[in-house]
Scaffold this motif. Structure first.
Motif, PDB file in Angstrom:
ATOM      1  N   ALA A   1       0.819  -1.216   0.000  1.00 30.59           N
ATOM      2  CA  ALA A   1       0.000   0.000   0.000  1.00 30.59           C
ATOM      3  C   ALA A   1       0.853   1.267   0.000  1.00 30.59           C
ATOM      4  CB  ALA A   1      -0.931   0.003   1.211  1.00 30.59           C
ATOM      5  N   GLU A   2       2.059   1.179   0.545  1.00 28.89           N
ATOM      6  CA  GLU A   2       2.971   2.329   0.583  1.00 28.89           C
ATOM      7  C   GLU A   2       3.854   2.409  -0.656  1.00 28.89           C
ATOM      8  OE1 GLU A   2       3.351   4.886   2.762  1.00 28.89           O
ATOM      9  OE2 GLU A   2       1.549   4.215   3.809  1.00 28.89           O
ATOM     10  N   GLY A   3       3.647   1.501  -1.615  1.00 30.99           N
ATOM     11  CA  GLY A   3       4.375   1.588  -2.872  1.00 30.99           C
ATOM     12  C   GLY A   3       5.644   0.755  -2.954  1.00 30.99           C
ATOM     13  N   PHE A   4       5.813  -0.191  -2.056  1.00 32.31           N
ATOM     14  CA  PHE A   4       6.996  -1.042  -2.106  1.00 32.31           C
ATOM     15  C   PHE A   4       6.701  -2.288  -2.932  1.00 32.31           C
ATOM     16  CE2 PHE A   4       7.833   1.707   1.421  1.00 32.31           C
ATOM     17  CZ  PHE A   4       9.173   2.015   1.224  1.00 32.31           C
ATOM     18  N   ALA A   5       7.652  -2.649  -3.778  1.00 31.61           N
ATOM     19  CA  ALA A   5       7.465  -3.760  -4.705  1.00 31.61           C
ATOM     20  C   ALA A   5       8.126  -5.049  -4.228  1.00 31.61           C
ATOM     21  CB  ALA A   5       8.015  -3.380  -6.078  1.00 31.61           C
ATOM     22  N   SER A   6       9.186  -4.940  -3.443  1.00 31.87           N
ATOM     23  CA  SER A   6       9.872  -6.128  -2.919  1.00 31.87           C
ATOM     24  C   SER A   6      10.618  -5.740  -1.651  1.00 31.87           C
ATOM     25  CB  SER A   6      10.836  -6.699  -3.957  1.00 31.87           C
ATOM     26  OG  SER A   6      11.882  -5.785  -4.225  1.00 31.87           O
ATOM     27  N   TRP A   7      11.030  -6.753  -0.900  1.00 35.04           N
ATOM     28  CA  TRP A   7      11.741  -6.516   0.353  1.00 35.04           C
ATOM     29  C   TRP A   7      12.469  -7.787   0.744  1.00 35.04           C
ATOM     30  CZ3 TRP A   7       6.614  -5.507  -0.496  1.00 35.04           C
ATOM     31  CH2 TRP A   7       5.732  -6.546  -0.249  1.00 35.04           C
ATOM     32  N   GLY A   8      13.389  -7.629   1.682  1.00 33.47           N
ATOM     33  CA  GLY A   8      14.183  -8.746   2.174  1.00 33.47           C
ATOM     34  C   GLY A   8      13.640  -9.251   3.494  1.00 33.47           C
ATOM     35  N   GLU A   9      14.549  -9.458   4.434  1.00 30.49           N
ATOM     36  CA  GLU A   9      14.204 -10.038   5.728  1.00 30.49           C
ATOM     37  C   GLU A   9      13.283  -9.118   6.526  1.00 30.49           C
ATOM     38  OE1 GLU A   9      16.489 -11.937   9.591  1.00 30.49           O
ATOM     39  OE2 GLU A   9      17.574 -10.556   8.305  1.00 30.49           O
ATOM     40  N   ILE A  10      12.324  -9.736   7.210  1.00 31.70           N
ATOM     41  CA  ILE A  10      11.425  -9.026   8.113  1.00 31.70           C
ATOM     42  C   ILE A  10      11.569  -9.684   9.483  1.00 31.70           C
ATOM     43  CG2 ILE A  10       9.034  -8.456   8.674  1.00 31.70           C
ATOM     44  CD1 ILE A  10       8.387  -8.776   5.668  1.00 31.70           C
TER      45      ILE A  10
ATOM     46  N   ASP B   1      16.044  -3.885   2.969  1.00 30.03           N
ATOM     47  CA  ASP B   1      16.151  -3.818   1.515  1.00 30.03           C
ATOM     48  C   ASP B   1      14.804  -3.744   0.798  1.00 30.03           C
ATOM     49  OD1 ASP B   1      18.915  -4.079   1.960  1.00 30.03           O
ATOM     50  OD2 ASP B   1      18.773  -6.257   1.901  1.00 30.03           O
ATOM     51  N   ALA B   2      13.929  -2.884   1.303  1.00 29.93           N
ATOM     52  CA  ALA B   2      12.623  -2.696   0.666  1.00 29.93           C
ATOM     53  C   ALA B   2      12.792  -1.788  -0.553  1.00 29.93           C
ATOM     54  CB  ALA B   2      11.636  -2.084   1.649  1.00 29.93           C
ATOM     55  N   VAL B   3      12.365  -2.275  -1.705  1.00 30.60           N
ATOM     56  CA  VAL B   3      12.505  -1.518  -2.947  1.00 30.60           C
ATOM     57  C   VAL B   3      11.165  -0.861  -3.279  1.00 30.60           C
ATOM     58  CG1 VAL B   3      13.076  -1.623  -5.399  1.00 30.60           C
ATOM     59  CG2 VAL B   3      14.279  -3.114  -3.766  1.00 30.60           C
ATOM     60  N   HIS B   4      11.201   0.462  -3.357  1.00 26.61           N
ATOM     61  CA  HIS B   4      10.011   1.248  -3.659  1.00 26.61           C
ATOM     62  C   HIS B   4       9.823   1.313  -5.172  1.00 26.61           C
ATOM     63  CE1 HIS B   4       7.283   4.748  -3.673  1.00 26.61           C
ATOM     64  NE2 HIS B   4       6.982   4.336  -2.452  1.00 26.61           N
ATOM     65  N   THR B   5       8.625   1.614  -5.594  1.00 23.17           N
ATOM     66  CA  THR B   5       8.357   1.737  -7.031  1.00 23.17           C
ATOM     67  C   THR B   5       9.101   2.916  -7.650  1.00 23.17           C
ATOM     68  OG1 THR B   5       6.323   2.942  -6.516  1.00 23.17           O
ATOM     69  CG2 THR B   5       6.114   0.581  -6.943  1.00 23.17           C
ATOM     70  N   ASP B   6       9.630   3.819  -6.807  1.00 23.58           N
ATOM     71  CA  ASP B   6      10.454   4.918  -7.335  1.00 23.58           C
ATOM     72  C   ASP B   6      11.881   4.454  -7.638  1.00 23.58           C
ATOM     73  OD1 ASP B   6      11.732   4.729  -4.853  1.00 23.58           O
ATOM     74  OD2 ASP B   6      11.113   6.713  -4.165  1.00 23.58           O
ATOM     75  N   GLY B   7      12.166   3.161  -7.374  1.00 22.12           N
ATOM     76  CA  GLY B   7      13.465   2.591  -7.680  1.00 22.12           C
ATOM     77  C   GLY B   7      14.473   2.681  -6.549  1.00 22.12           C
ATOM     78  N   LYS B   8      14.142   3.389  -5.488  1.00 19.44           N
ATOM     79  CA  LYS B   8      15.053   3.512  -4.361  1.00 19.44           C
ATOM     80  C   LYS B   8      14.858   2.358  -3.378  1.00 19.44           C
ATOM     81  CE  LYS B   8      15.240   8.517  -4.703  1.00 19.44           C
ATOM     82  NZ  LYS B   8      14.915   9.784  -4.056  1.00 19.44           N
TER      83      LYS B   8
END
Length: 88
Positions: free
Chosen positions: A41-50, A62-69
């Motif tokens: 919902a916040e625009g993140f497309a992928s992430w690592g360990e939680i 390592d959460a990757v946002h749709t803005d590429g950051k």
């Protein structure tokens, strides 16, 4: 420092720092689903360990946002709202 003294010091260091990591845990299946929904919902497309860290916040690496950051995130333990984001 003798070898025995060095080994004793290393053992004590491990013994006194290990409890700090004892409270870290992975999310349950239900918690993971809520965290992933919040991230999406916040625009993140992928992430690592939680993991829930000992300070009672969810750490997301390592959460990757749709803005590429890419960010390391902290989420509130109960609301799953993002409380901190550090750009990698």
């Amino acid at each position: 420092m003798t070898r025995t003294a060095a080994m004793s010091a290393a053992f004590l260091l491990i013994a006194f720092t290990a409890p700090a990591f004892a409270d870290d845990r992975a999310p349950t299946a239900e918690e993971r689903a809520e965290i992933e929904a919040a991230l999406t919902a916040e625009g993140f497309a992928s992430w690592g360990e939680i993991e829930l860290d000992d300070s009672q916040v969810w750490d997301v690496d390592d959460a990757v946002h749709t803005d590429g950051k890419q960010y390391d995130l902290e989420l509130d333990m109960t609301t799953f709202a993002i409380t901190d984001r550090d750009e990698d």
